[in-house]
Design a protein around this motif. Structure first.
Motif, short mmCIF file in Angstrom:
data_model
loop_
_atom_site.label_atom_id
_atom_site.label_comp_id
_atom_site.label_asym_id
_atom_site.label_seq_id
_atom_site.Cartn_x
_atom_site.Cartn_y
_atom_site.Cartn_z
N ARG A 199 -6.01 -17.16 -28.13
CA ARG A 199 -6.69 -18.21 -27.37
C ARG A 199 -7.77 -17.62 -26.47
NH1 ARG A 199 -4.16 -23.16 -27.29
NH2 ARG A 199 -2.08 -23.24 -28.22
N THR A 200 -7.44 -16.51 -25.82
CA THR A 200 -8.41 -15.89 -24.91
C THR A 200 -9.63 -15.40 -25.65
OG1 THR A 200 -6.63 -15.21 -23.40
CG2 THR A 200 -8.74 -14.07 -23.21
N VAL A 201 -9.41 -14.69 -26.78
CA VAL A 201 -10.54 -14.15 -27.54
C VAL A 201 -11.39 -15.27 -28.11
CG1 VAL A 201 -11.18 -12.79 -29.56
CG2 VAL A 201 -9.32 -12.01 -28.08
N GLU A 202 -10.75 -16.32 -28.63
CA GLU A 202 -11.50 -17.43 -29.20
C GLU A 202 -12.29 -18.17 -28.11
OE1 GLU A 202 -8.63 -19.73 -31.24
OE2 GLU A 202 -8.59 -18.43 -33.00
N ALA A 203 -11.68 -18.31 -26.94
CA ALA A 203 -12.38 -18.98 -25.83
C ALA A 203 -13.59 -18.16 -25.40
CB ALA A 203 -11.42 -19.19 -24.65
N VAL A 204 -13.42 -16.84 -25.27
CA VAL A 204 -14.53 -15.97 -24.88
C VAL A 204 -15.63 -16.00 -25.94
CG1 VAL A 204 -15.21 -13.58 -24.46
CG2 VAL A 204 -13.12 -14.47 -23.43
N THR A 205 -15.21 -15.92 -27.22
CA THR A 205 -16.19 -15.97 -28.30
C THR A 205 -16.95 -17.29 -28.31
OG1 THR A 205 -14.76 -14.54 -29.65
CG2 THR A 205 -16.52 -15.72 -30.79
N GLY A 206 -16.21 -18.39 -28.09
CA GLY A 206 -16.85 -19.69 -28.05
C GLY A 206 -17.87 -19.80 -26.93
N VAL A 207 -17.50 -19.31 -25.75
CA VAL A 207 -18.42 -19.34 -24.61
C VAL A 207 -19.66 -18.49 -24.90
CG1 VAL A 207 -18.72 -18.67 -22.19
CG2 VAL A 207 -16.64 -19.87 -22.91
N LEU A 208 -19.44 -17.32 -25.52
CA LEU A 208 -20.58 -16.45 -25.85
C LEU A 208 -21.53 -17.11 -26.84
CD1 LEU A 208 -18.87 -12.94 -26.21
CD2 LEU A 208 -20.49 -13.66 -24.44
N LEU A 209 -20.97 -17.75 -27.87
CA LEU A 209 -21.81 -18.40 -28.86
C LEU A 209 -22.60 -19.56 -28.25
CD1 LEU A 209 -19.40 -18.38 -31.93
CD2 LEU A 209 -21.62 -17.25 -31.81
N VAL A 210 -21.92 -20.37 -27.46
CA VAL A 210 -22.62 -21.48 -26.80
C VAL A 210 -23.69 -20.93 -25.86
CG1 VAL A 210 -22.38 -23.39 -25.17
CG2 VAL A 210 -20.70 -23.09 -27.00
N GLY A 211 -23.35 -19.90 -25.09
CA GLY A 211 -24.31 -19.30 -24.16
C GLY A 211 -25.50 -18.71 -24.88
N LEU A 212 -25.25 -18.02 -26.00
CA LEU A 212 -26.35 -17.43 -26.76
C LEU A 212 -27.25 -18.52 -27.33
CD1 LEU A 212 -24.44 -14.58 -28.63
CD2 LEU A 212 -26.29 -14.27 -26.99
N GLY A 213 -26.63 -19.59 -27.82
CA GLY A 213 -27.42 -20.69 -28.36
C GLY A 213 -28.31 -21.32 -27.30
N LEU A 214 -27.74 -21.56 -26.12
CA LEU A 214 -28.52 -22.16 -25.04
C LEU A 214 -29.61 -21.22 -24.56
CD1 LEU A 214 -25.66 -23.86 -22.97
CD2 LEU A 214 -27.26 -24.94 -24.58
N ARG A 215 -29.31 -19.92 -24.53
CA ARG A 215 -30.32 -18.96 -24.08
C ARG A 215 -31.49 -18.90 -25.06
NH1 ARG A 215 -29.02 -12.64 -23.82
NH2 ARG A 215 -29.56 -12.85 -26.01
N ILE A 216 -31.17 -18.90 -26.37
CA ILE A 216 -32.24 -18.88 -27.38
C ILE A 216 -33.11 -20.13 -27.25
CG2 ILE A 216 -32.66 -19.11 -29.85
CD1 ILE A 216 -30.33 -17.22 -30.33
N ALA A 217 -32.46 -21.28 -27.02
CA ALA A 217 -33.22 -22.53 -26.90
C ALA A 217 -34.10 -22.54 -25.67
CB ALA A 217 -32.26 -23.71 -26.87
N ALA A 218 -33.67 -21.89 -24.60
CA ALA A 218 -34.40 -21.97 -23.33
C ALA A 218 -35.43 -20.87 -23.14
CB ALA A 218 -33.41 -21.93 -22.16
N GLU A 219 -35.25 -19.73 -23.80
CA GLU A 219 -36.13 -18.60 -23.51
C GLU A 219 -37.49 -18.76 -24.16
OE1 GLU A 219 -34.53 -15.62 -27.08
OE2 GLU A 219 -34.19 -15.14 -24.97
N GLN A 220 -38.47 -18.13 -23.54
CA GLN A 220 -39.81 -18.08 -24.08
C GLN A 220 -39.86 -16.97 -25.13
OE1 GLN A 220 -42.09 -20.37 -23.16
NE2 GLN A 220 -40.47 -21.24 -21.86
N ARG A 221 -40.98 -16.89 -25.83
CA ARG A 221 -41.12 -15.84 -26.86
C ARG A 221 -41.06 -14.47 -26.25
NH1 ARG A 221 -45.20 -17.48 -31.68
NH2 ARG A 221 -44.87 -19.71 -31.70
#
Length: 212
Positions: free
Chosen positions: A190-212
């Motif tokens: 549960r802990t690893v999946e939760a951390v992985t899920g947060v990382l994936l969501v965070g990476l997705g949001l960062r890619i969407a928000a960052e400039q080139r």
């Protein structure tokens, strides 16, 4: 030869730094074991071969230069990572199945990802990563020998990068799979999946928000 060695050294730094591809490989290894992890690495490498072909033909330069196309790829890739992250978070908070004799309704078992689905996810994840477009269009040409044939040189460097990525992520998946007995413990899983899920969501949001 010095140019190739320099390229490989730079590539090692780029590959081993955790990013979306590493997070997807980790998630799929947890859900499907070593076979799913290696299949994810194969899908990611296949995506990089596509980027290499596109860069060699000049198509990536067009993508990077076109703001609408670049944003479309960026937002599609970001949305896909967020979706994968939400799936991981759902698995993290899914009730564990009860052992026989414990009573109460039995919950559905944890879903496992198949190697074919893992390969497809790795491919889509890499093709939706706009940083690959920037990497192949800006970094690879710096290592093409002066006076050399550009198409074949760029394609060769792209294939080398894809192969190195596959070897690294396959090794990573094998190491994670060896910890399978520990990672399958309910609390650890549960802990690893939760951390992985947060990382994936965070990476997705960062890619969407960052400039080139």
């Amino acid at each position: 030869m010095p140019d190739l060695l320099s390229f490989m050294l730079v590539s090692i730094v780029v590959i081993v730094v955790p990013g979306p591809d590493t997070a997807v490989a980790l998630r799929n290894t947890l859900f499907g074991g070593r076979a799913a992890g290696v299949s994810t690495a194969l899908g990611i490498a296949a995506g990089q071969v596509v980027w290499a072909l596109a860069a060699s033909a000049g198509m990536v330069a067009v993508l990077v230069a076109s703001e609408p196309l670049f944003l479309a790829v960026k937002y599609a890739g970001a949305a896909y990572l967020v979706w994968l992250g939400i799936q991981a978070l759902r698995e993290a908070f899914r009730p564990s199945p009860l052992a026989p004799g414990q009573g109460g309704p039995r919950q559905p078992p944890q879903r496992r990802i198949t190697p074919s689905a893992a390969c497809r996810q790795g491919l889509v994840s890499d093709l939706g990563n706009p940083k690959m477009a920037v990497f192949f269009s800006s970094l690879l040409p710096q290592f093409v020998p002066a006076g050399g044939e550009t198409f074949s040189a760029l394609l060769f460097l792209g294939l080398v990068f894809a192969l190195m990525t596959f070897l690294w992520l396959a090794l990573y998946a094998a190491l994670v799979a060896r910890l399978g007995d520990v990672l399958r413990l309910p609390g650890v899983r549960r802990t690893v999946e939760a951390v992985t899920g947060v990382l994936l969501v965070g990476l997705g949001l960062r890619i969407a928000a960052e400039q080139r």
